[in-house]
Write an enzyme that holds these catalytic residues in place. Sequence first.
Site, PDB file in Angstrom:
ATOM      1  N   CYS A  60      -3.277  -5.900 -27.386  1.00  0.00           N
ATOM      2  CA  CYS A  60      -1.952  -5.403 -26.979  1.00  0.00           C
ATOM      3  C   CYS A  60      -0.871  -6.365 -27.443  1.00  0.00           C
ATOM      4  O   CYS A  60      -0.999  -7.583 -27.268  1.00  0.00           O
ATOM      5  CB  CYS A  60      -1.903  -5.260 -25.467  1.00  0.00           C
ATOM      6  SG  CYS A  60      -0.304  -4.731 -24.848  1.00  0.00           S
ATOM      7  N   CYS A  66       3.244 -10.213 -20.895  1.00  0.00           N
ATOM      8  CA  CYS A  66       2.980  -9.350 -19.736  1.00  0.00           C
ATOM      9  C   CYS A  66       1.894  -9.952 -18.849  1.00  0.00           C
ATOM     10  O   CYS A  66       0.877 -10.444 -19.346  1.00  0.00           O
ATOM     11  CB  CYS A  66       2.534  -7.968 -20.235  1.00  0.00           C
ATOM     12  SG  CYS A  66       2.056  -6.849 -18.922  1.00  0.00           S
ATOM     13  N   CYS A  69      -2.421  -8.022 -17.797  1.00  0.00           N
ATOM     14  CA  CYS A  69      -3.791  -8.321 -18.238  1.00  0.00           C
ATOM     15  C   CYS A  69      -3.977  -9.834 -18.295  1.00  0.00           C
ATOM     16  O   CYS A  69      -3.068 -10.558 -18.684  1.00  0.00           O
ATOM     17  CB  CYS A  69      -4.049  -7.744 -19.626  1.00  0.00           C
ATOM     18  SG  CYS A  69      -4.136  -5.939 -19.628  1.00  0.00           S
ATOM     19  N   CYS A 143       1.362  -0.625 -24.141  1.00  0.00           N
ATOM     20  CA  CYS A 143       0.309  -0.981 -23.178  1.00  0.00           C
ATOM     21  C   CYS A 143      -1.028  -0.323 -23.535  1.00  0.00           C
ATOM     22  O   CYS A 143      -1.076   0.878 -23.818  1.00  0.00           O
ATOM     23  CB  CYS A 143       0.738  -0.561 -21.768  1.00  0.00           C
ATOM     24  SG  CYS A 143      -0.535  -0.854 -20.530  1.00  0.00           S
ATOM     25  N   GLN A 243      -9.791   6.602  -7.478  1.00  0.00           N
ATOM     26  CA  GLN A 243     -10.436   5.665  -8.407  1.00  0.00           C
ATOM     27  C   GLN A 243      -9.542   5.536  -9.641  1.00  0.00           C
ATOM     28  O   GLN A 243      -8.956   6.518 -10.101  1.00  0.00           O
ATOM     29  CB  GLN A 243     -11.839   6.152  -8.770  1.00  0.00           C
ATOM     30  CG  GLN A 243     -12.804   6.247  -7.593  1.00  0.00           C
ATOM     31  CD  GLN A 243     -13.124   4.885  -6.946  1.00  0.00           C
ATOM     32  OE1 GLN A 243     -12.841   3.825  -7.499  1.00  0.00           O
ATOM     33  NE2 GLN A 243     -13.703   4.918  -5.745  1.00  0.00           N
ATOM     34  N   PHE A 270     -15.709   5.888   4.667  1.00  0.00           N
ATOM     35  CA  PHE A 270     -14.537   5.529   3.861  1.00  0.00           C
ATOM     36  C   PHE A 270     -14.471   6.545   2.701  1.00  0.00           C
ATOM     37  O   PHE A 270     -14.472   6.178   1.522  1.00  0.00           O
ATOM     38  CB  PHE A 270     -14.637   4.088   3.338  1.00  0.00           C
ATOM     39  CG  PHE A 270     -14.774   3.052   4.423  1.00  0.00           C
ATOM     40  CD1 PHE A 270     -13.648   2.528   5.048  1.00  0.00           C
ATOM     41  CD2 PHE A 270     -16.026   2.605   4.835  1.00  0.00           C
ATOM     42  CE1 PHE A 270     -13.777   1.572   6.054  1.00  0.00           C
ATOM     43  CE2 PHE A 270     -16.166   1.658   5.838  1.00  0.00           C
ATOM     44  CZ  PHE A 270     -15.036   1.132   6.444  1.00  0.00           C
ATOM     45  N   ASP A 338     -18.024   3.043   1.094  1.00  0.00           N
ATOM     46  CA  ASP A 338     -17.127   2.555   0.033  1.00  0.00           C
ATOM     47  C   ASP A 338     -15.868   1.974   0.670  1.00  0.00           C
ATOM     48  O   ASP A 338     -14.794   2.569   0.607  1.00  0.00           O
ATOM     49  CB  ASP A 338     -16.778   3.733  -0.902  1.00  0.00           C
ATOM     50  CG  ASP A 338     -15.841   3.323  -2.029  1.00  0.00           C
ATOM     51  OD1 ASP A 338     -15.649   2.113  -2.259  1.00  0.00           O
ATOM     52  OD2 ASP A 338     -15.298   4.227  -2.687  1.00  0.00           O
ATOM     53  N   CYS A 364     -15.320  -2.919  -4.024  1.00  0.00           N
ATOM     54  CA  CYS A 364     -14.356  -3.464  -4.989  1.00  0.00           C
ATOM     55  C   CYS A 364     -14.171  -4.958  -4.756  1.00  0.00           C
ATOM     56  O   CYS A 364     -13.235  -5.546  -5.291  1.00  0.00           O
ATOM     57  CB  CYS A 364     -13.020  -2.733  -4.875  1.00  0.00           C
ATOM     58  SG  CYS A 364     -12.358  -2.755  -3.209  1.00  0.00           S
TER      59      CYS A 364
HETATM   60  C1  LIG Z   1     -12.083   2.032  -1.774  1.00  0.00           C
HETATM   61  S1  LIG Z   1     -11.359   3.445  -1.010  1.00  0.00           S
HETATM   62  C2  LIG Z   1     -12.648   4.623  -1.265  1.00  0.00           C
HETATM   63  C3  LIG Z   1     -12.293   6.044  -1.074  1.00  0.00           C
HETATM   64  C4  LIG Z   1     -13.276   7.075  -1.627  1.00  0.00           C
HETATM   65  N1  LIG Z   1     -14.658   6.739  -1.319  1.00  0.00           N
HETATM   66  C5  LIG Z   1     -13.082   7.252  -3.125  1.00  0.00           C
HETATM   67  O1  LIG Z   1     -13.959   6.836  -3.898  1.00  0.00           O
HETATM   68  O2  LIG Z   1     -12.066   7.823  -3.535  1.00  0.00           O
HETATM   69  C6  LIG Z   1     -11.468   3.003   0.670  1.00  0.00           C
HETATM   70  C7  LIG Z   1     -11.024   4.060   1.641  1.00  0.00           C
HETATM   71  O3  LIG Z   1     -11.130   3.503   2.959  1.00  0.00           O
HETATM   72  C8  LIG Z   1     -10.064   3.981   3.748  1.00  0.00           C
HETATM   73  N2  LIG Z   1      -9.894   3.032   4.843  1.00  0.00           N
HETATM   74  C9  LIG Z   1      -9.242   1.842   4.821  1.00  0.00           C
HETATM   75  N3  LIG Z   1      -9.339   1.235   6.018  1.00  0.00           N
HETATM   76  C10 LIG Z   1     -10.071   2.061   6.820  1.00  0.00           C
HETATM   77  C11 LIG Z   1     -10.516   1.988   8.162  1.00  0.00           C
HETATM   78  N4  LIG Z   1     -10.216   0.945   8.932  1.00  0.00           N
HETATM   79  N5  LIG Z   1     -11.252   3.006   8.656  1.00  0.00           N
HETATM   80  C12 LIG Z   1     -11.569   4.065   7.872  1.00  0.00           C
HETATM   81  N6  LIG Z   1     -11.168   4.181   6.588  1.00  0.00           N
HETATM   82  C13 LIG Z   1     -10.417   3.199   6.072  1.00  0.00           C
HETATM   83  C14 LIG Z   1      -8.904   4.101   2.789  1.00  0.00           C
HETATM   84  O4  LIG Z   1      -7.950   5.046   3.253  1.00  0.00           O
HETATM   85  C15 LIG Z   1      -9.592   4.545   1.498  1.00  0.00           C
HETATM   86  O5  LIG Z   1      -9.599   5.944   1.400  1.00  0.00           O
END
Ligand SMILES: C[S@@+](CC[C@H](N)C(=O)[O-])C[C@H]1O[C@@H](n2cnc3c(N)ncnc32)[C@H](O)[C@@H]1O
Length: 406
Positions: A60, A66, A69, A143, A243, A270, A338, A364
């Site tokens: 880039c 910037c 990255c 970018c 994502q 989640f 997740d 993550c």
């Molecule tokens: C890494 S994202 C994953 C979402 C989904 N699995 C996806 O792949 O699109 C984490 C998720 O956890 C939710 N979250 C954050 N804190 C939370 C909590 N205390 N209780 C329940 N969900 C929560 C967020 O709103 C978000 O949607």
Amino acid sequence: MIVTIERLGHLGDAIAQGENGPIFVAQVLPGEVVEGDLVGNRLEKPRIITPSPNRVRPPCTHARSCGGCLVQHANDDFVAEWKTDVVRSALAGQGIEMSLRPIKTSPPLSRRRATIAGRRTKGGTLLGFHARGSDTLVAVPQCQLLHPDLKAAFPALEALVMAGGSRKTELALTVTRTLAGPDVMVTGGKPLDGQLRFELARVAEAHNLSRLTWKDEVIALRTAPMQAMGRAHVAPPPGAFLQATEEGQADLLAAVQEAVGNAKRITDLFAGAGTFALPLAETAEVHAVEGDAAMTTALDKGWRMAEGLKRITTEARDLFRRPLEPDEFKKVQAVVIDPPRAGAEAQTKTLAAARVPVIAFVSCNPVTFARDARILLDAGYKLDWVQPIDQFRWSAHVELAARFSL
Ligand SMILES: C[S@@+](CC[C@H](N)C(=O)[O-])C[C@H]1O[C@@H](n2cnc3c(N)ncnc32)[C@H](O)[C@@H]1O
């Protein structure tokens, strides 16, 4: 002062060993001999005397200025090994030693969601990312991260900054690629009044935005900002998690599907707006739990509109304060979890007690993942595999999917 770089830290700064402790150097690589001015524990204005064989010309043209990255000056193999090593070290910190699957990295020009900074200038507007370690804005027309559809939305973002920005404050414009045109959410802009609402709605119309949200208020909803999740279509609420790349989502989903196998009853924790729950419902009944009620509502709506899916039930619940209890996993054959960067310590503890046969864990943050993995291993689970995934090419982030079984 001349130093030899020993390693790249997990935040992307190179580290050399000085007489009085570590010395940090930006934009250089292990093995490089570098000369510069020592300021505190940082080597400023580094000049490379001996370059690394892993050094490449950044793809880039904005890479020098910037801050978006961090490691464009390294080849892909080096970055892959460095990120894999971040996962390896986090696991080793919890006494977990294992070989990892080869990392899957999203291609350039694939980011479908990004927050762009914008401000008004004397002559017009400036959009871009912050320079490294500074609040100066750098324009990024070339970018290499952003999907072309996000770049195509820049004229719309400029018009929004013109209408509702100022020279004193900076706007944060989150733009998401959808099946129906860009979905834009803006914070930091002027307070809304009748005239501004009218002007913003006009910009949304002129630039074919699917939705425009100004702080908390939806100004225009021209077409539902749909995302494909398996065979379902979902319109996530403004600013909701998604994502970062389509390729990354596909890689994560493939890993989750492999992990849960042919489980017929799955709980998705989640769950967001259904990234995993909706495709999994093609073959299994799913209970999806998520903290944000607007996301469970969007998921439910997407499920109702899709054809041929098995049942999905949704529950809006704070899983940090009120994790699902062991008796709520009765008859569940697999769990997908997740969590956000903080991980899911409380939920992992009750999950360990519930003894669900299979857990697909997506994370993550390798450090909180390793902490939660330790809870499961101590409860008798086996860690079958770990798949590193990189949706944030050239940054210091790394994600992963993993399978635990009893
Ligand atoms: C890494 S994202 C994953 C979402 C989904 N699995 C996806 O792949 O699109 C984490 C998720 O956890 C939710 N979250 C954050 N804190 C939370 C909590 N205390 N209780 C329940 N969900 C929560 C967020 O709103 C978000 O949607």
